[in-house]
Design an enzyme around this catalytic site. Structure first.
Site, PDB file in Angstrom:
ATOM      1  N   GLY A  43       0.761  -1.249   0.000  1.00  0.00           N
ATOM      2  CA  GLY A  43       0.000   0.000   0.000  1.00  0.00           C
ATOM      3  C   GLY A  43       0.787   1.291   0.000  1.00  0.00           C
ATOM      4  O   GLY A  43       0.310   2.307  -0.486  1.00  0.00           O
ATOM      5  N   GLU A  98       3.796   3.985   6.235  1.00  0.00           N
ATOM      6  CA  GLU A  98       2.566   3.232   5.965  1.00  0.00           C
ATOM      7  C   GLU A  98       1.615   4.064   5.116  1.00  0.00           C
ATOM      8  O   GLU A  98       1.692   5.298   5.115  1.00  0.00           O
ATOM      9  CB  GLU A  98       1.868   2.906   7.302  1.00  0.00           C
ATOM     10  CG  GLU A  98       2.059   1.482   7.777  1.00  0.00           C
ATOM     11  CD  GLU A  98       1.199   0.460   7.038  1.00  0.00           C
ATOM     12  OE1 GLU A  98       0.876   0.670   5.850  1.00  0.00           O
ATOM     13  OE2 GLU A  98       0.860  -0.568   7.655  1.00  0.00           O
ATOM     14  N   ASP A  99       0.703   3.387   4.449  1.00  0.00           N
ATOM     15  CA  ASP A  99      -0.339   4.096   3.707  1.00  0.00           C
ATOM     16  C   ASP A  99      -1.425   4.603   4.647  1.00  0.00           C
ATOM     17  O   ASP A  99      -1.864   5.748   4.563  1.00  0.00           O
ATOM     18  CB  ASP A  99      -0.937   3.192   2.610  1.00  0.00           C
ATOM     19  CG  ASP A  99      -1.359   1.817   3.143  1.00  0.00           C
ATOM     20  OD1 ASP A  99      -1.140   1.510   4.326  1.00  0.00           O
ATOM     21  OD2 ASP A  99      -1.910   1.027   2.343  1.00  0.00           O
ATOM     22  N   ASP A 102      -5.301   1.997  10.674  1.00  0.00           N
ATOM     23  CA  ASP A 102      -6.725   1.794  10.954  1.00  0.00           C
ATOM     24  C   ASP A 102      -6.844   1.251  12.387  1.00  0.00           C
ATOM     25  O   ASP A 102      -6.910   2.019  13.336  1.00  0.00           O
ATOM     26  CB  ASP A 102      -7.282   0.838   9.897  1.00  0.00           C
ATOM     27  CG  ASP A 102      -8.773   0.618  10.020  1.00  0.00           C
ATOM     28  OD1 ASP A 102      -9.442   1.392  10.705  1.00  0.00           O
ATOM     29  OD2 ASP A 102      -9.288  -0.341   9.409  1.00  0.00           O
ATOM     30  N   THR A 103      -6.824  -0.060  12.578  1.00  0.00           N
ATOM     31  CA  THR A 103      -6.858  -0.610  13.935  1.00  0.00           C
ATOM     32  C   THR A 103      -5.540  -0.330  14.665  1.00  0.00           C
ATOM     33  O   THR A 103      -5.492  -0.321  15.888  1.00  0.00           O
ATOM     34  CB  THR A 103      -7.065  -2.141  13.922  1.00  0.00           C
ATOM     35  OG1 THR A 103      -5.953  -2.746  13.264  1.00  0.00           O
ATOM     36  CG2 THR A 103      -8.361  -2.512  13.227  1.00  0.00           C
ATOM     37  N   GLY A 104      -4.456  -0.154  13.907  1.00  0.00           N
ATOM     38  CA  GLY A 104      -3.133   0.037  14.499  1.00  0.00           C
ATOM     39  C   GLY A 104      -2.389  -1.268  14.706  1.00  0.00           C
ATOM     40  O   GLY A 104      -1.218  -1.270  15.086  1.00  0.00           O
ATOM     41  N   THR A 106      -1.234  -3.505  12.567  1.00  0.00           N
ATOM     42  CA  THR A 106      -0.084  -3.715  11.673  1.00  0.00           C
ATOM     43  C   THR A 106       1.122  -2.928  12.176  1.00  0.00           C
ATOM     44  O   THR A 106       2.218  -3.475  12.340  1.00  0.00           O
ATOM     45  CB  THR A 106      -0.428  -3.286  10.232  1.00  0.00           C
ATOM     46  OG1 THR A 106      -1.610  -3.965   9.827  1.00  0.00           O
ATOM     47  CG2 THR A 106       0.704  -3.606   9.275  1.00  0.00           C
ATOM     48  N   LYS A 130      -6.942   6.676  10.382  1.00  0.00           N
ATOM     49  CA  LYS A 130      -8.386   6.472  10.550  1.00  0.00           C
ATOM     50  C   LYS A 130      -8.592   6.090  12.011  1.00  0.00           C
ATOM     51  O   LYS A 130      -8.612   4.909  12.350  1.00  0.00           O
ATOM     52  CB  LYS A 130      -8.805   5.341   9.601  1.00  0.00           C
ATOM     53  CG  LYS A 130     -10.217   5.424   9.135  1.00  0.00           C
ATOM     54  CD  LYS A 130     -10.498   4.665   7.853  1.00  0.00           C
ATOM     55  CE  LYS A 130     -10.185   3.201   7.879  1.00  0.00           C
ATOM     56  NZ  LYS A 130     -10.713   2.500   6.686  1.00  0.00           N
TER      57      LYS A 130
HETATM   58  P1  5GP Z   1      -4.458  -1.796  10.560  1.00  0.00           P
HETATM   59  O1  5GP Z   1      -3.571  -2.948  10.919  1.00  0.00           O
HETATM   60  O2  5GP Z   1      -4.015  -0.482  11.132  1.00  0.00           O
HETATM   61  O3  5GP Z   1      -5.902  -2.102  10.865  1.00  0.00           O
HETATM   62  O4  5GP Z   1      -4.488  -1.676   9.015  1.00  0.00           O
HETATM   63  C1  5GP Z   1      -3.396  -1.360   8.276  1.00  0.00           C
HETATM   64  C2  5GP Z   1      -3.586  -1.836   6.859  1.00  0.00           C
HETATM   65  O5  5GP Z   1      -4.955  -2.120   6.557  1.00  0.00           O
HETATM   66  C3  5GP Z   1      -3.172  -0.757   5.891  1.00  0.00           C
HETATM   67  O6  5GP Z   1      -1.799  -0.821   5.607  1.00  0.00           O
HETATM   68  C4  5GP Z   1      -4.037  -1.095   4.682  1.00  0.00           C
HETATM   69  O7  5GP Z   1      -3.392  -2.061   3.896  1.00  0.00           O
HETATM   70  C5  5GP Z   1      -5.284  -1.700   5.265  1.00  0.00           C
HETATM   71  N1  5GP Z   1      -6.380  -0.714   5.356  1.00  0.00           N
HETATM   72  C6  5GP Z   1      -6.896  -0.161   6.461  1.00  0.00           C
HETATM   73  N2  5GP Z   1      -7.880   0.706   6.156  1.00  0.00           N
HETATM   74  C7  5GP Z   1      -7.972   0.702   4.800  1.00  0.00           C
HETATM   75  C8  5GP Z   1      -8.777   1.427   3.858  1.00  0.00           C
HETATM   76  O8  5GP Z   1      -9.643   2.274   4.176  1.00  0.00           O
HETATM   77  N3  5GP Z   1      -8.552   1.145   2.539  1.00  0.00           N
HETATM   78  C9  5GP Z   1      -7.616   0.245   2.121  1.00  0.00           C
HETATM   79  N4  5GP Z   1      -7.499   0.065   0.800  1.00  0.00           N
HETATM   80  N5  5GP Z   1      -6.850  -0.444   2.972  1.00  0.00           N
HETATM   81  C10 5GP Z   1      -7.011  -0.211   4.297  1.00  0.00           C
END
Ligand code: 5GP
Length: 174
Positions: A43, A98-99, A102-104, A106, A130
């Site tokens: 991403g 990172e792109d 979201d949950t954090g 990753t 987010k």
């Molecule tokens: P986390 O582990 O913080 O929930 O998510 C991180 C990863 O989830 C990001 O690197 C991305 O790949 C994916 N992700 C989270 N939210 C979105 C979103 O709104 N759109 C897309 N395309 N990917 C997301």
């Protein structure tokens, strides 16, 4: 092409202006120090290309392949390393790019596995934040834009591998 399902959230000119600002701030914070920038694939690949040029100076680029989504719009909570760093990061100032956070989960996982490799410092930079779905308490050092609880695509972010090549960030509504 299901273009009618997309609405622009952050247009290209705003993205680029903010990335220039972020890059200047990062470079000012590190001064003349060399910086190892670690892009989280897939991403972040487009953001990575722009942010390293905006940072300027002595920059090394590394990549980490991570998979946390499996083609849908919801996280599984499982982080899988698909490609590790090619070089050691011991003694280096490291910035994980990172792109989106979201949950954090990753970023939290990545920081843990990178911290034990002995970097001189370890900071984080995410184009998008987010905060609505945060499951772990992490603060990102450099954030481009805080966005509402929507699924976004474009500028590297995909839905089932599509839309990564859009030059802007768009909300995808099914
Ligand atoms: P986390 O582990 O913080 O929930 O998510 C991180 C990863 O989830 C990001 O690197 C991305 O790949 C994916 N992700 C989270 N939210 C979105 C979103 O709104 N759109 C897309 N395309 N990917 C997301």
């Amino acid at each position: 092409m299901a273009r009618e399902q997309l609405s622009v959230l952050i247009p290209e000119d705003r993205l680029q202006a903010r990335i220039r600002e972020l890059g200047a701030k990062i470079r000012a914070d590190y001064g003349d120090e060399p910086l190892t920038v670690i892009g989280v694939l897939k991403g972040s690949f487009i953001f990575m290309a722009d942010i390293v040029r905006a940072i300027g100076g002595d920059v090394r680029c590394e990549f980490l392949g991570v998979s946390s989504y499996h083609g849908g719009t919801r996280t599984t909570g499982v982080v899988r390393i698909t490609d590790d760093l090619r070089n050691p990061i011991e003694g280096q100032h490291c910035l994980v790019v990172e792109d989106i956070i979201d949950t954090g989960l990753t970023m939290d996982y990545l920081l843990k596995i990178l911290a034990v490799r002995g970097p001189k410092s370890l900071r984080t930079c995410s184009l998008l934040d987010k905060p609505a779905h945060r499951e772990v308490d992490i603060t990102c050092d450099y954030v481009g834009f805080s966005i509402p609880d929507e699924f976004v695509v474009g500028y590297g972010l995909d839905l089932g591998e599509r839309y990564r090549n859009l030059p802007y960030i768009a909300v995808y509504s099914p």
